[in-house]
Design an enzyme around this catalytic site. Structure first.
Site, mmCIF file in Angstrom:
data_model
loop_
_atom_site.group_PDB
_atom_site.id
_atom_site.type_symbol
_atom_site.label_atom_id
_atom_site.label_comp_id
_atom_site.label_asym_id
_atom_site.label_seq_id
_atom_site.Cartn_x
_atom_site.Cartn_y
_atom_site.Cartn_z
ATOM 1 N N ARG A 1 -31.267 107.605 -37.677
ATOM 2 C CA ARG A 1 -29.257 107.048 -38.345
ATOM 3 C C ARG A 1 -29.780 109.170 -39.037
ATOM 4 O O ARG A 1 -29.713 109.719 -39.439
ATOM 5 C CB ARG A 1 -30.299 107.146 -40.180
ATOM 6 N N GLN B 1 -24.312 107.136 -35.426
ATOM 7 C CA GLN B 1 -23.497 106.550 -36.319
ATOM 8 C C GLN B 1 -22.803 105.335 -35.195
ATOM 9 O O GLN B 1 -22.498 103.931 -35.001
ATOM 10 C CB GLN B 1 -22.258 107.008 -37.035
ATOM 11 N N SER C 1 -26.847 98.760 -38.304
ATOM 12 C CA SER C 1 -26.173 99.159 -39.557
ATOM 13 C C SER C 1 -25.017 97.918 -39.278
ATOM 14 O O SER C 1 -24.587 97.800 -40.403
ATOM 15 C CB SER C 1 -25.617 100.559 -39.788
#
Length: 379
Positions: free
Chosen positions: A119, A124, A130
Site C-alpha cells: 500500500r 496504487q 483495493s
C-alpha cells in the site's frame, strides 16, 4: 513473449483477467496475447471483442504461455499444464494455499500474488485488492438494502415521516469506506469503527460518524497501512464496547481483516441477540472465517430474527466492472515488470519484492517460508 488468459474454472467465478480494451496496450509493448475461447463471456466480453483488438483466440491458454494472467489461484491440474519457468500473475491466496505454492515452486514457475501489493503511492495503479474491495463494499450495501425490511432514506410521505435506516460499518479499509459512501448515498445514517485511529478523517470525509472506543490502539496499524492482529483480551473488550452500536443499527457491515490470519470475531451471538428483529449483518470477512460468530460462508443465516449474510466473492457478482478494474491492475503490474519486451525482476523494487512468491524452484517469500515451516512442524 506470449501472454495468455484462461477461462476461470472456479465455480461461480465470472471475472476474467484481461479485458479487450487492454489488449492493444500489451501488443504495443511487443507481446503476443492469447485468450482462451469464452474466457470473457460471463463478464460480458465476446471472443470477437478480443480478436478485434489484436488477440489470438486459443483452445489452450497454458501450452504456449510465457506469462499467464489469472483471477483465481491455479488448481493442481492447471499448474501441471504451465510451462516450466513461465510466469504466473494473479490472486494466489498464498497464506492458505501451501500445496499450490509448493507445486508452483516445483514447476519452477515465477509467481506473483497480486493481493500482496504494498500500500504505497507508486503501487496504487496495481492494487488489485483495493480494486476488488471497492466492488465488495458497494455490493454489500445493496445486499443489505435488499434484505432489510426498512427504507434506507428519510422519506416525507402522506402517510407520515419514515426515519432513515442506521448503518454501522466495522472496518474502514477500502471495502468499509466504499460501504459507508454507498450507504450514505442511499440515505442512511452511518457510523463506522476501526482500530486504526488514522482512518478517522477518511471515515468522516465520506459522511459517517467515527465511533471512538476507550481502547489502546497505538499499535493497531502495521507497515503498509494494514490492521495489526490484537490480543484475545483486546477483542473481548472491543466486543463489549461495540455492543450498543451494534444493537442500535439496522444494518451492520463488517470488513475487519488481518492479512494472513483468521478474521477476528467482533460480533458474538449475544450481540446478535441484542439487535432488533429484521436487522441485517453482511460479513465481508467470511472467506477468512468471518467477523460474526454466526456467519456461514456463502449462506444466508437467520438467527434470533437477524439475517446474516456471508458472501465470499462479491466482485464476481459484478463481473463486467470487476474485470475491468482487476485487469487494469494486472496489466499495469505486467508493464511494470517489462524491460525490452521481457520480464525483468528487480530485487530492489518494492512492488516486485512484495508480491514475488516463487522463483527458480524456490518459495522466496520469507513470511510464507516461516508459516509453512511452522505448519509442517506442528507449531
Amino acid at each position: 513473449m506470449i501472454v495468455s488468459v484462461p477461462k476461470e474454472i472456479t465455480p461461480g467465478e465470472r471475472r476474467v483477467a484481461l479485458v479487450p480494451e487492454l489488449v492493444s496496450k500489451l501488443t504495443a509493448a511487443g507481446l503476443e496475447v492469447h485468450v482462451q475461447f469464452g474466457a470473457g463471456l460471463e463478464a460480458g466480453f465476446r471472443d470477437k471483442d478480443y480478436e478485434e483488438k489484436g488477440a489470438r483466440l486459443a483452445s489452450d491458454a497454458f501450452a504456449e504461455a510465457d506469462v499467464l494472467l489469472k483471477v483465481r489461484p491455479p488448481t493442481a491440474d492447471e499448474i501441471a499444464k504451465l510451462r516450466e519457468a513461465s510466469v504466473f500473475i494473479g490472486l494466489l491466496e498464498p497464506y492458505t494455499s501451501e500445496a499450490q505454492v509448493r507445486l508452483l515452486g516445483a514447476r519452477k514457475v515465477t509467481s506473483f500474488a497480486m493481493e500482496l501489493m504494498p500500500r504505497i503511492a507508486r503501487a496504487q495503479p496495481m492494487d488489485a485488492l483495493s480494486a476488488m474491495s471497492t466492488v465488495a463494499g458497494y455490493k454489500a450495501v445493496l445486499l443489505a438494502a435488499n434484505r432489510l425490511s426498512k427504507f434506507f432514506p428519510l422519506l416525507m410521505t402522506a402517510a407520515g415521516t419514515i426515519t432513515p435506516a442506521r448503518v454501522f460499518v466495522v472496518g474502514a479499509g477500502v471495502a468499509g469506506l466504499e460501504a459507508i459512501g454507498t450507504a450514505k448515498r442511499l440515505g442512511a445514517v452511518v457510523e463506522a469503527y476501526d482500530t486504526r485511529p488514522s482512518v478517522k478523517e477518511e471515515v468522516q470525509s465520506v459522511g459517517a460518524k467515527f465511533v471512538e472506543l476507550s481502547l489502546d490502539t497505538r499499535d493497531a496499524e502495521e507497515k503498509g497501512g494494514y490492521a495489526r492482529a490484537e490480543s484475545t483480551e483486546f477483542y473481548k473488550k472491543q466486543q463489549e464496547m461495540m455492543g450498543e452500536h451494534v444493537a442500535a443499527a439496522d444494518v451492520v457491515i463488517t470488513a475487519a481483516l488481518v492479512r494472513g490470519r483468521h478474521a477476528p470475531i467482533l460480533i458474538t451471538e449475544e450481540m446478535v441477540r441484542g439487535m432488533r428483529p429484521g436487522s441485517v449483518i453482511v460479513d465481508l470477512a467470511s472467506a477468512q472465517g468471518g467477523n460474526c460468530s454466526l456467519t456461514e460462508p456463502d449462506r444466508e443465516v437467520i438467527r434470533h430474527g437477524i439475517t446474516i449474510l456471508g458472501p465470499t466473492n462479491l466482485p464476481s457478482t459484478m463481473p463486467f466492472h470487476s474485470s475491468q478494474m482487476y485487469a487494469r491492475t494486472v496489466t499495469n503490474f505486467l508493464m511494470h515488470l517489462l524491460k525490452d519486451g521481457k520480464i525483468c525482476l528487480d530485487p530492489n523494487d518494492e512492488m516486485t519484492r512484495a508480491t514475488l512468491v516463487t522463483h527458480q524452484g524456490e518459495i522466496v517469500k520469507e513470511a510464507l517460508q516461516a508459516i509453512f515451516g511452522a505448519a509442517r512442524h506442528g507449531s
